[in-house]
Design a protein around this motif. Structure first.
Motif, PDB file in Angstrom:
ATOM      1  N   GLN A  58       0.835  -1.186   0.000  1.00  9.07           N
ATOM      2  CA  GLN A  58       0.000   0.000   0.000  1.00  9.07           C
ATOM      3  C   GLN A  58       0.875   1.243   0.000  1.00  9.07           C
ATOM      4  O   GLN A  58       2.041   1.201   0.382  1.00  9.07           O
ATOM      5  N   VAL A  59       0.298   2.372  -0.413  1.00  6.67           N
ATOM      6  CA  VAL A  59       0.988   3.649  -0.343  1.00  6.67           C
ATOM      7  C   VAL A  59      -0.058   4.755  -0.284  1.00  6.67           C
ATOM      8  O   VAL A  59      -1.073   4.700  -0.986  1.00  6.67           O
ATOM      9  N   ASN A  60       0.139   5.740   0.576  1.00 10.24           N
ATOM     10  CA  ASN A  60      -0.747   6.900   0.656  1.00 10.24           C
ATOM     11  C   ASN A  60      -0.449   7.836  -0.506  1.00 10.24           C
ATOM     12  O   ASN A  60       0.724   8.050  -0.855  1.00 10.24           O
ATOM     13  N   VAL A  61      -1.519   8.411  -1.076  1.00 13.45           N
ATOM     14  CA  VAL A  61      -1.332   9.191  -2.297  1.00 13.45           C
ATOM     15  C   VAL A  61      -2.167  10.468  -2.261  1.00 13.45           C
ATOM     16  O   VAL A  61      -3.144  10.589  -1.517  1.00 13.45           O
ATOM     17  N   LEU A  62      -1.760  11.403  -3.119  1.00  5.44           N
ATOM     18  CA  LEU A  62      -2.505  12.608  -3.425  1.00  5.44           C
ATOM     19  C   LEU A  62      -2.982  12.478  -4.868  1.00  5.44           C
ATOM     20  O   LEU A  62      -2.207  12.073  -5.745  1.00  5.44           O
ATOM     21  N   VAL A  63      -4.261  12.817  -5.111  1.00  4.74           N
ATOM     22  CA  VAL A  63      -4.856  12.599  -6.434  1.00  4.74           C
ATOM     23  C   VAL A  63      -5.346  13.935  -6.982  1.00  4.74           C
ATOM     24  O   VAL A  63      -6.460  14.372  -6.666  1.00  4.74           O
ATOM     25  N   PRO A  64      -4.549  14.641  -7.771  1.00  2.00           N
ATOM     26  CA  PRO A  64      -4.964  15.946  -8.292  1.00  2.00           C
ATOM     27  C   PRO A  64      -6.121  15.821  -9.276  1.00  2.00           C
ATOM     28  O   PRO A  64      -6.222  14.845 -10.015  1.00  2.00           O
ATOM     29  N   THR A  80     -10.777  21.518  -0.088  1.00  2.00           N
ATOM     30  CA  THR A  80     -10.439  22.202  -1.337  1.00  2.00           C
ATOM     31  C   THR A  80      -9.130  21.720  -1.951  1.00  2.00           C
ATOM     32  O   THR A  80      -8.788  22.137  -3.061  1.00  2.00           O
ATOM     33  N   LYS A  81      -8.407  20.864  -1.259  1.00  2.00           N
ATOM     34  CA  LYS A  81      -7.156  20.339  -1.797  1.00  2.00           C
ATOM     35  C   LYS A  81      -7.432  19.051  -2.571  1.00  2.00           C
ATOM     36  O   LYS A  81      -8.550  18.536  -2.569  1.00  2.00           O
ATOM     37  N   PRO A  82      -6.428  18.509  -3.270  1.00  2.00           N
ATOM     38  CA  PRO A  82      -6.650  17.258  -4.011  1.00  2.00           C
ATOM     39  C   PRO A  82      -7.079  16.119  -3.096  1.00  2.00           C
ATOM     40  O   PRO A  82      -6.848  16.134  -1.887  1.00  2.00           O
ATOM     41  N   MET A  83      -7.704  15.124  -3.702  1.00  2.00           N
ATOM     42  CA  MET A  83      -8.150  13.958  -2.943  1.00  2.00           C
ATOM     43  C   MET A  83      -6.971  13.260  -2.266  1.00  2.00           C
ATOM     44  O   MET A  83      -5.877  13.157  -2.823  1.00  2.00           O
ATOM     45  N   VAL A  84      -7.213  12.790  -1.061  1.00  2.79           N
ATOM     46  CA  VAL A  84      -6.240  12.000  -0.312  1.00  2.79           C
ATOM     47  C   VAL A  84      -6.780  10.578  -0.192  1.00  2.79           C
ATOM     48  O   VAL A  84      -7.966  10.379   0.094  1.00  2.79           O
ATOM     49  N   TYR A 118       7.500  12.870   4.335  1.00  2.00           N
ATOM     50  CA  TYR A 118       6.287  13.593   4.724  1.00  2.00           C
ATOM     51  C   TYR A 118       5.795  13.109   6.078  1.00  2.00           C
ATOM     52  O   TYR A 118       5.758  11.909   6.357  1.00  2.00           O
ATOM     53  N   ARG A 119       5.396  14.066   6.920  1.00  2.00           N
ATOM     54  CA  ARG A 119       4.835  13.756   8.230  1.00  2.00           C
ATOM     55  C   ARG A 119       3.360  14.110   8.241  1.00  2.00           C
ATOM     56  O   ARG A 119       2.970  15.164   7.721  1.00  2.00           O
ATOM     57  N   PRO A 120       2.510  13.299   8.849  1.00  2.00           N
ATOM     58  CA  PRO A 120       1.075  13.601   8.902  1.00  2.00           C
ATOM     59  C   PRO A 120       0.773  14.941   9.577  1.00  2.00           C
ATOM     60  O   PRO A 120      -0.268  15.542   9.319  1.00  2.00           O
ATOM     61  N   GLU A 121       1.689  15.408  10.428  1.00  2.00           N
ATOM     62  CA  GLU A 121       1.471  16.694  11.091  1.00  2.00           C
ATOM     63  C   GLU A 121       1.615  17.869  10.132  1.00  2.00           C
ATOM     64  O   GLU A 121       1.120  18.969  10.402  1.00  2.00           O
ATOM     65  N   ASP A 122       2.288  17.654   9.001  1.00  2.00           N
ATOM     66  CA  ASP A 122       2.464  18.722   8.022  1.00  2.00           C
ATOM     67  C   ASP A 122       1.166  18.953   7.258  1.00  2.00           C
ATOM     68  O   ASP A 122       0.380  18.027   7.057  1.00  2.00           O
ATOM     69  N   LEU A 136      -3.107  14.941   9.144  1.00  2.00           N
ATOM     70  CA  LEU A 136      -3.983  15.325  10.239  1.00  2.00           C
ATOM     71  C   LEU A 136      -5.011  16.363   9.818  1.00  2.00           C
ATOM     72  O   LEU A 136      -6.134  16.360  10.326  1.00  2.00           O
ATOM     73  N   ASP A 137      -4.657  17.267   8.881  1.00  2.00           N
ATOM     74  CA  ASP A 137      -5.651  18.264   8.480  1.00  2.00           C
ATOM     75  C   ASP A 137      -6.776  17.618   7.671  1.00  2.00           C
ATOM     76  O   ASP A 137      -7.931  18.061   7.751  1.00  2.00           O
ATOM     77  N   TYR A 138      -6.482  16.558   6.943  1.00  2.00           N
ATOM     78  CA  TYR A 138      -7.532  15.843   6.237  1.00  2.00           C
ATOM     79  C   TYR A 138      -8.425  15.095   7.225  1.00  2.00           C
ATOM     80  O   TYR A 138      -9.657  15.064   7.077  1.00  2.00           O
TER      81      TYR A 138
END
Length: 338
Positions: A72-78, A145-149, A185-189, A243-245
């Motif tokens: 698995q891998v966490n991703v950003l989906v623009p 409002t940011k890309p899908m996580v 990348y840290r989840p706190e960011d 964390l913001d998500y």
């Protein structure tokens, strides 16, 4: 590789074990669910599947569905936005998560705003106020409002097929660009607007197009149940998403009943439709285990049942029993009495 204990069924996946192919732009051509082209690519050892809803949660994906991801891998989906426009069961589970291309949502929102500007609200009947109430609530609903996580799972072709045939057949299978979060990348960011990591394609489940005749008028109107939101929140925590998500998911309002008319409506509605839905769901799983795929006729019957349910809700239950998609706040209750 993934590891699993037979005793407690805990599971842990490592980063991707194969190298995804780089891509340059999102692919907007849907792949039909019941078509040869929706089959996993023959000769490939694995399939990349993007989860953004309840499938991020272990109990749903690993437990109930018995899927064992290879990695698995966490991703950003623009260019893609998670929505709650997949209608489910009024008064109980009003909606579940779906996805739309952000550009399509923006165009649909602009069209609704233009239509609202030419409607004379003083002449609109009170009970036919879906569009006016939805525009009110859409402006106040929490937005991401940011890309899908999400998380991309590497699946065997057999597990991928099981995911597809156990999902709602109204979904479209679409390939999208996914950018993995870097190891630094840290989840706190804060969640970034974009990532410079190498993109790859993954298949995901998207809602029907906005112009589908059985889509709800406003993708931001319906509220998920607390049960469903808990699945999303738990899954985001288990996958260690930003964390913001996770704060955004915590800010979403769940649907709950506030009037006696809704309580009566829910009881009658569920007695009428829930036994048939449960029977069809059980029959689908029963046949799936024996045939390896869901019969097309059963899928059509399930789709027709959903359509009939929502026609009954729009034409009768909503008018007589109150809103089965969104919580009626105290101010709305007072207005409805005047």
């Amino acid at each position: 590789m993934a590891s699993i204990s037979a005793d407690d069924k805990t599971w842990k996946a490592t980063p991707m074990t194969c190298s995804p192919q780089p891509v340059t732009s999102p692919e907007k051509k849907p792949i039909p669910l019941r078509n040869d082209s929706s089959e996993p690519t023959k000769g490939s050892d694995s399939v990349f599947y993007l989860a953004y809803g309840s499938n991020m949660q272990d109990e749903t994906f690993l437990g109930r569905r018995g899927i064992r991801p290879l990695s698995q891998v966490n991703v950003l989906v623009p260019g893609v936005t998670m929505t709650f426009d997949m209608a489910a069961i009024p008064y109980l589970e009003p909606c579940v998560a779906g996805a739309q291309f952000t550009s399509d949502l923006d165009a649909a929102a602009a069209g609704r705003e233009a239509d609202a500007n030419v409607v004379d609200l003083e002449k609109a009947p009170l009970l036919d106020g879906y569009s006016s109430s939805s525009s009110h609530w859409s402006s106040s609903a929490p937005r991401w409002t940011k890309p899908m996580v999400g998380v991309v799972y590497e699946l065997t072709p057999k597990d991928y097929e099981r995911v597809i045939v156990t999902e709602d057949t109204r979904y479209r299978v679409v390939e999208v660009d996914c950018h993995p979060f870097p190891e630094s990348y840290r989840p706190e960011d804060p969640t970034p607007e974009k990532l410079d990591t190498r993109a790859f394609k993954a298949r995901t489940l998207m809602s029907p197009p906005r112009d589908d005749p059985f889509m709800r008028p406003d993708p931001n109107y319906a509220q998920p149940s607390l049960r469903y939101l808990t699945l999303l929140r738990t899954g985001a925590a288990q996958r260690n998403l930003p964390l913001d998500y996770r704060a955004y998911l915590d800010s979403l309002h769940e649907y709950h009943i506030t009037t006696w008319r809704q309580q009566v409506g829910r009881a009658i509605y569920l007695i009428t439709f829930l036994p048939l839905l449960l029977f069809l769901a059980f029959l689908k799983l029963y046949l799936l285990d024996r045939l390896g795929s869901s019969p097309v006729l059963l899928d059509k019957l399930q789709e027709g049942t959903f359509k009939g349910m929502w026609l009954a809700y729009d034409g009768l239950f909503q008018r007589l029993c109150g809103d089965g998609e969104r919580t009626i706040e105290e101010s709305d209750t007072v207005l409805s009495k005047n």
